[in-house]
Write an enzyme that holds these catalytic residues in place. Structure first.
Site, PDB file in Angstrom:
ATOM      1  N   SER A  23       0.777  -1.203  -0.017  1.00 35.56           N
ATOM      2  CA  SER A  23      -0.039  -0.100  -0.035  1.00 35.56           C
ATOM      3  C   SER A  23       0.901   1.333  -0.021  1.00 35.56           C
ATOM      4  O   SER A  23       0.352   2.282  -0.257  1.00 35.56           O
ATOM      5  CB  SER A  23      -1.019  -0.019   1.238  1.00 35.56           C
ATOM      6  OG  SER A  23      -0.439   0.299   2.316  1.00 35.56           O
ATOM      7  N   ARG A  53      -8.684   2.946   6.556  1.00 34.37           N
ATOM      8  CA  ARG A  53      -7.609   3.827   6.294  1.00 34.37           C
ATOM      9  C   ARG A  53      -7.944   5.074   7.024  1.00 34.37           C
ATOM     10  O   ARG A  53      -8.849   5.650   7.525  1.00 34.37           O
ATOM     11  CB  ARG A  53      -8.008   4.437   4.650  1.00 34.37           C
ATOM     12  CG  ARG A  53      -7.449   3.287   3.774  1.00 34.37           C
ATOM     13  CD  ARG A  53      -6.025   3.121   3.620  1.00 34.37           C
ATOM     14  NE  ARG A  53      -5.687   2.139   2.609  1.00 34.37           N
ATOM     15  CZ  ARG A  53      -5.265   0.751   2.895  1.00 34.37           C
ATOM     16  NH1 ARG A  53      -5.488   0.336   4.088  1.00 34.37           N
ATOM     17  NH2 ARG A  53      -4.877  -0.106   2.058  1.00 34.37           N
ATOM     18  N   HIS A  67      -0.486   0.350  11.246  1.00 35.19           N
ATOM     19  CA  HIS A  67      -1.002  -0.144  10.421  1.00 35.19           C
ATOM     20  C   HIS A  67      -0.503  -1.643  10.096  1.00 35.19           C
ATOM     21  O   HIS A  67      -0.213  -1.883   9.081  1.00 35.19           O
ATOM     22  CB  HIS A  67      -0.833   0.621   9.204  1.00 35.19           C
ATOM     23  CG  HIS A  67      -1.477   0.406   7.851  1.00 35.19           C
ATOM     24  ND1 HIS A  67      -1.986   1.376   6.926  1.00 35.19           N
ATOM     25  CD2 HIS A  67      -2.186  -0.482   7.571  1.00 35.19           C
ATOM     26  CE1 HIS A  67      -2.495   1.008   6.089  1.00 35.19           C
ATOM     27  NE2 HIS A  67      -2.787  -0.188   6.324  1.00 35.19           N
ATOM     28  N   GLU A 125       0.263   8.767   7.435  1.00 36.68           N
ATOM     29  CA  GLU A 125       1.014   7.920   7.589  1.00 36.68           C
ATOM     30  C   GLU A 125       2.186   8.258   6.533  1.00 36.68           C
ATOM     31  O   GLU A 125       1.708   8.897   5.611  1.00 36.68           O
ATOM     32  CB  GLU A 125       0.364   6.554   7.298  1.00 36.68           C
ATOM     33  CG  GLU A 125      -0.526   5.960   8.319  1.00 36.68           C
ATOM     34  CD  GLU A 125      -1.034   4.559   7.796  1.00 36.68           C
ATOM     35  OE1 GLU A 125      -0.306   4.015   7.087  1.00 36.68           O
ATOM     36  OE2 GLU A 125      -2.062   4.131   8.424  1.00 36.68           O
TER      37      GLU A 125
HETATM   38  N1  LIG Z   1      -5.459  -2.028   8.645  1.00 42.11           N
HETATM   39  C1  LIG Z   1      -5.068  -2.870   7.596  1.00 42.11           C
HETATM   40  O1  LIG Z   1      -4.324  -3.641   7.805  1.00 42.11           O
HETATM   41  C2  LIG Z   1      -5.844  -3.019   6.789  1.00 42.11           C
HETATM   42  C3  LIG Z   1      -6.054  -4.509   6.055  1.00 42.11           C
HETATM   43  C4  LIG Z   1      -7.165  -4.888   4.954  1.00 42.11           C
HETATM   44  C5  LIG Z   1      -7.773  -3.761   4.632  1.00 42.11           C
HETATM   45  N2  LIG Z   1      -7.822  -2.601   5.214  1.00 42.11           N
HETATM   46  C6  LIG Z   1      -8.666  -1.517   4.697  1.00 42.11           C
HETATM   47  O2  LIG Z   1     -10.126  -1.832   5.006  1.00 42.11           O
HETATM   48  C7  LIG Z   1     -10.768  -1.757   3.888  1.00 42.11           C
HETATM   49  C8  LIG Z   1     -11.989  -2.776   3.935  1.00 42.11           C
HETATM   50  O3  LIG Z   1     -11.322  -3.970   3.575  1.00 42.11           O
HETATM   51  P1  LIG Z   1     -12.069  -5.153   2.952  1.00 42.11           P
HETATM   52  O4  LIG Z   1     -11.146  -6.219   2.460  1.00 42.11           O
HETATM   53  O5  LIG Z   1     -13.150  -5.377   3.750  1.00 42.11           O
HETATM   54  O6  LIG Z   1     -12.742  -4.385   1.769  1.00 42.11           O
HETATM   55  P2  LIG Z   1     -14.228  -4.706   0.653  1.00 42.11           P
HETATM   56  O7  LIG Z   1     -14.033  -3.926  -0.558  1.00 42.11           O
HETATM   57  O8  LIG Z   1     -14.349  -6.246   0.455  1.00 42.11           O
HETATM   58  O9  LIG Z   1     -15.180  -4.052   1.643  1.00 42.11           O
HETATM   59  C9  LIG Z   1     -15.463  -2.847   1.717  1.00 42.11           C
HETATM   60  C10 LIG Z   1     -16.915  -2.450   2.119  1.00 42.11           C
HETATM   61  O10 LIG Z   1     -17.140  -1.373   2.422  1.00 42.11           O
HETATM   62  C11 LIG Z   1     -18.259  -0.795   1.816  1.00 42.11           C
HETATM   63  N3  LIG Z   1     -18.490   0.917   1.655  1.00 42.11           N
HETATM   64  C12 LIG Z   1     -17.783   1.659   0.567  1.00 42.11           C
HETATM   65  N4  LIG Z   1     -18.224   2.983   0.979  1.00 42.11           N
HETATM   66  C13 LIG Z   1     -18.912   2.779   2.061  1.00 42.11           C
HETATM   67  C14 LIG Z   1     -19.708   3.817   2.758  1.00 42.11           C
HETATM   68  N5  LIG Z   1     -19.454   5.083   2.441  1.00 42.11           N
HETATM   69  N6  LIG Z   1     -20.213   3.441   3.774  1.00 42.11           N
HETATM   70  C15 LIG Z   1     -20.048   2.199   4.299  1.00 42.11           C
HETATM   71  N7  LIG Z   1     -19.695   1.252   3.774  1.00 42.11           N
HETATM   72  C16 LIG Z   1     -19.025   1.371   2.500  1.00 42.11           C
HETATM   73  C17 LIG Z   1     -18.270  -1.593   0.319  1.00 42.11           C
HETATM   74  O11 LIG Z   1     -19.521  -1.663  -0.285  1.00 42.11           O
HETATM   75  C18 LIG Z   1     -17.770  -2.832   0.749  1.00 42.11           C
HETATM   76  O12 LIG Z   1     -18.645  -3.677   1.346  1.00 42.11           O
HETATM   77  C19 LIG Z   1     -10.016  -1.805   2.589  1.00 42.11           C
HETATM   78  O13 LIG Z   1     -10.336  -0.999   1.526  1.00 42.11           O
HETATM   79  C20 LIG Z   1      -8.524  -1.365   3.151  1.00 42.11           C
HETATM   80  O14 LIG Z   1      -8.341   0.180   2.925  1.00 42.11           O
HETATM   81  C21 LIG Z   1      -7.106  -2.202   6.158  1.00 42.11           C
HETATM   82  O1  LIG Z   2      -5.243  -2.583   2.343  1.00 40.17           O
HETATM   83  C1  LIG Z   2      -4.524  -3.610   2.830  1.00 40.17           C
HETATM   84  O2  LIG Z   2      -4.475  -4.606   2.325  1.00 40.17           O
HETATM   85  C2  LIG Z   2      -3.731  -3.064   4.221  1.00 40.17           C
HETATM   86  O3  LIG Z   2      -4.092  -1.856   4.689  1.00 40.17           O
HETATM   87  C3  LIG Z   2      -2.375  -3.947   3.954  1.00 40.17           C
HETATM   88  O4  LIG Z   2      -2.263  -4.829   5.039  1.00 40.17           O
HETATM   89  C4  LIG Z   2      -1.285  -2.590   4.525  1.00 40.17           C
HETATM   90  O5  LIG Z   2      -0.067  -3.086   4.420  1.00 40.17           O
HETATM   91  P1  LIG Z   2       1.097  -2.652   3.526  1.00 40.17           P
HETATM   92  O6  LIG Z   2       0.624  -2.832   2.251  1.00 40.17           O
HETATM   93  O7  LIG Z   2       1.125  -1.004   3.720  1.00 40.17           O
HETATM   94  O8  LIG Z   2       2.289  -3.262   3.973  1.00 40.17           O
END
Ligand SMILES: NC(=O)c1ccc[n+]([C@@H]2O[C@H](COP(=O)([O-])OP(=O)(O)OC[C@H]3O[C@@H](n4cnc5c(N)ncnc54)[C@H](O)[C@@H]3O)[C@@H](O)[C@H]2O)c1
Ligand SMILES: O=C(O)[C@H](O)[C@H](O)COP(=O)(O)O
Length: 394
Positions: A49, A215, A258, A241
């Protein structure tokens, strides 16, 4: 003789040589440092990312395939890749179980430390895709009542979770947890940039907790800081970040760099998904990750009479497998001194040197699990309670 294809891979993508070496020469480097010059001879670029991938990075390079081993794709200008006929792959769902583990561990840690129970609390899940959708049944198994909001899915009839609008969830939830992508106005009819701003925050219950493992910019800095003065706030992601505001780190109840999705299993899955996409694009055999053995944890020898004791017991079990407090302590210490540049370097180092962590469903419990907690352990934590049944003592 034609030269073999070249691949540039973020050094934080594990198993790169094994997974991608069959396609050409693999070079690795820090994702944040990748520039256009590094791509002068590269056909396949595999990132995480922290590498913004846009026209400025790829124009004038031989890149024909871009993969990101992540769920979020807000760092990639997918339209620019499409326009240039560049193949693109991501790793949807690869780390969803890891993020759910993080949320479950944080819920138990905060509740246990406050002498509270999760039982009967209402959890508002904003975004029920890969992460949110898997969190719902696990939270219910831990005794939480769950409300969800996901307008994109609701509008296309894609969810069976009976979605509400955000206001209704904010008004009722005791804990709000965010699992949306980052989308800017114009990218979606329901953009999430600043979704939880000061106004939305003011519509939450006065003592409702907030968890953001989506995010950083889904919550404004102002809203996060204000909320953290009056109730538990758990932050894995930060508006700026890799240089989070140290005051916000101090104010958060649990603060991590993160890493919610950083279980080793999740990262390996991300690599495997990119290898499969590369195999489909270039032709060849997809890589199979190495098998892993289950890991034993001990049923805590703690009382389980009351709901608060049961939460403490579950917390003590979960933290043997994933200790979110340890992630918090390392991050807090690293953010305590130095200037912005030093903190940014420390943020990257903590992520690069992240200790091996396994998803909770890799664990098998040794020792007696009270019947009253069996469903919470198996469906809530995702652990196996029968795998060592023959080892159990009466
Ligand atoms: N912290 C981490 O390490 C980490 C890891 C994985 C994902 N993430 C983040 O989490 C997000 C979600 O992950 P995921 O795998 O479930 O993605 P995903 O695409 O499977 O699910 C996201 C959901 O959010 C919904 N959505 C979009 N806009 C919205 C709104 N305004 N209100 C409510 N719901 C809304 C979408 O319809 C979808 O169902 C990713 O896009 C990524 O940015 C962070
Ligand atoms: O969107 C994701 O999959 C996560 O935010 C991901 O794990 C972030 O880790 P990075 O790609 O920054 O190593």
């Amino acid at each position: 003789m034609t030269r073999p294809p070249r691949l540039l891979v973020d050094a934080n993508i594990p198993h790169a040589q094994a997974a991608f070496g069959g396609y050409g020469l693999v070079r690795t480097m820090a994702g944040r440092d990748i520039t256009r010059d590094d791509l002068a001879e590269v056909e396949a670029l595999l990132v995480r990312s922290v590498t913004p991938v846009d026209a400025a990075l790829i124009d004038g390079t031989p890149v024909r395939f871009v993969g990101t081993a992540t769920a979020g794709i807000d760092h990639v200008d997918v339209a620019a890749l499409d326009e240039r006929g560049i193949a693109f792959a991501s790793a949807p769902g690869s780390n969803a179980a890891s993020v759910v583990d993080y949320v479950v561990a944080a819920l138990l840690a905060v509740a246990a430390d406050r002498g509270e129970t999760l039982d009967g609390k209402t959890l508002g899940v904003v975004g029920v895709g890969e992460v949110g959708g898997r969190l719902v049944p696990r939270a219910r198994a831990l005794g939480l009542r769950v409300l969800v909001s996901d307008p994109p899915r609701a509008s296309s009839g894609q969810t069976d979770h009976d979605p509400l609008d955000l206001d209704a969830v904010l008004a009722e939830a005791d804990v709000v947890t965010l699992h949306t992508p980052l989308t800017r106005p114009g990218e979606s009819p329901w953009p999430t940039l600043g979704l939880i701003d000061a106004e939305a925050a003011s519509r939450m219950k006065p003592d409702a907790w907030l968890i953001n493992a989506a995010r950083g910019r889904v919550v404004t800095s102002e809203a996060a800081a204000t909320l953290a003065t009056s109730r538990p706030v758990v932050l894995d992601v930060w508006p700026n970040e890799p240089e989070p505001d140290p005051a916000l780190v101090r104010a958060a109840t649990l603060a991590t760099p993160h890493v919610a999705g950083y279980a080793a299993d999740a990262k390996t899955r991300g690599t495997a998904m990119l290898a499969a996409a590369l195999a489909a694009w270039a032709g060849g055999d997809a890589w199979t990750p190495p098998a892993v053995d289950p890991i034993v944890v001990d049923a805590p020898d703690l009382p389980t009479e009351t709901a608060v004791e049961q939460t403490r017991w579950l917390d003590a079990l979960a933290r043997q497998a994933y200790d979110v407090r340890a992630d918090d302590a390392r991050f807090r210490a690293a953010m305590a001194g130095g200037d912005g540049e030093a903190r940014a370097a420390a943020f990257a180092t903590l992520r690069k040197t992240y200790p091996e962590r396994r998803e909770l469903d890799r664990f098998v419990v040794r020792g007696p699990v009270p019947d009253s907690l069996r469903a919470a352990v198996t469906a809530g934590l995702g652990m196996d309670v029968d795998g060592l049944a023959s080892d159990r003592r009466p």
